[in-house]
Design an enzyme around this catalytic site. Structure first.
Site, PDB file in Angstrom:
ATOM      1  N   ALA A  96       0.794  -1.241  -0.205  1.00 32.76           N
ATOM      2  CA  ALA A  96      -0.033  -0.012  -0.111  1.00 32.76           C
ATOM      3  C   ALA A  96       0.791   1.319   0.194  1.00 32.76           C
ATOM      4  CB  ALA A  96      -0.916  -0.038   1.234  1.00 32.76           C
ATOM      5  N   LYS A  97       2.060   1.213   0.321  1.00 32.06           N
ATOM      6  CA  LYS A  97       3.213   2.121   0.240  1.00 32.06           C
ATOM      7  C   LYS A  97       2.721   3.514   0.770  1.00 32.06           C
ATOM      8  CE  LYS A  97       5.330   0.560  -3.922  1.00 32.06           C
ATOM      9  NZ  LYS A  97       4.560  -0.544  -4.282  1.00 32.06           N
ATOM     10  N   ARG A  98       1.975   3.047   2.036  1.00 32.46           N
ATOM     11  CA  ARG A  98       1.592   4.402   2.808  1.00 32.46           C
ATOM     12  C   ARG A  98       2.691   5.281   3.545  1.00 32.46           C
ATOM     13  NH1 ARG A  98      -2.392   3.237   0.291  1.00 32.46           N
ATOM     14  NH2 ARG A  98      -4.575   2.434   1.372  1.00 32.46           N
TER      15      ARG A  98
END
Length: 279
Positions: A96-98
């Site tokens: 999700a590369k938050r």
């Protein structure tokens, strides 16, 4: 207390081979499988991948964006896919590369890293480019719940170099700085720390970087992006034992036949195991 992610990952890769298979339901890939670009097609795709490989590969990595684009019904498919994959014995890395600060980063961490969350995953990909310290809520939540993180450090996309290769005042690159932070997080952890880096398998010789972070190195780029299992020792050197290669399209293009998906995943796992085995 839940066993730390690093220990669980080491056991899974020792038992099943060091392979992470992506679940990336691109619209074009759904079409290749003969599926409509709908929630129903998404569910069929994801269910098939989980059925085919979740009981035999170490890690599955769903790309959240391809589920989010269908709204709440897509998120429901993602929840079911994560639950089914973990029930079959695979670890799940949520891609999700938050990345954010303060209470917002804490909310992202609660969404994916708290054991009671519907989308709880064994690890989460995160972006540190608001400063490594901005990840503290995710680091703390991961530790408390036996989960892990994969921090973007040296990615394979060409645009990444303008940030990751930029030099600080002390002469060290931003990417190298992220690796140093992760090494500090993992200090003293056995058999493997839970805080890993994303490092592209297509980057060539990385001997100028200290990849000995005592944590996993999630390595995209095997298969469709051009890297091969045989490239891993040259790229990662002495750190190759901790590499978790990610293969997505290289496996998924063999669907929708379950047997073909399984055969492809098993072939990649064996090739990678052979490539990274001690000489």
């Amino acid at each position: 207390m839940t066993e730390p992610f690093g220990a669980r990952l080491r056991r899974a890769t020792d038992e099943r081979g060091p392979l992470c298979v992506g679940i990336d339901p691109h619209a074009s890939l759904l079409a290749e499988w003969g599926l409509d670009d709908t929630v129903e097609g998404l569910e069929r795709f994801s269910r098939t991948v989980v059925e085919a490989v979740a009981d035999r590969v170490a890690v599955l990595k769903p790309q959240s964006a391809f589920f989010e684009r269908f709204g709440s019904r897509g998120i429901a498919v993602l929840e079911r896919s994560v639950e089914a994959a973990r029930a079959a014995g695979a670890l799940v890395v949520m891609d999700a590369k938050r990345g954010d600060i303060g209470s917002t980063m804490a909310a992202y961490a609660e969404s994916f890293l708290h054991k009671d969350a519907p989308l709880f995953s064994d690890a989460l990909t995160v972006s540190p480019y608001l400063g490594y310290g901005s990840l503290k809520p995710a680091v703390d939540t991961a530790r408390e719940n036996g989960a892990g993180l994969f921090v973007l450090a040296l990615t394979s996309n060409p645009e990444g170099s303008e940030v990751q290769h930029a030099l600080r005042a002390d002469g060290r690159s931003i990417g190298a700085t992220m690796l140093a932070h992760l090494a500090a997080e993992n200090a003293g952890e056995e058999p493997l720390g839970s805080f890993g880096a994303v490092v592209g398998a297509t980057l060539g010789d990385l001997s100028s970087y200290d990849l000995a972070i005592n944590g996993p190195l999630l390595a995209p780029g095997i298969g469709a992006q051009g890297a091969t299992p045989a490239d891993l020792p040259r790229v990662f050197g002495a750190a190759v034992r901790n590499v978790l290669p990610n293969v997505s399209r290289g496996v998924l293009r063999h669907g929708p036949e379950v047997g073909a998906l399984r055969a492809s995943a098993e072939r990649f796992a064996e090739e990678i195991r052979a490539a990274v085995a001690p000489a």
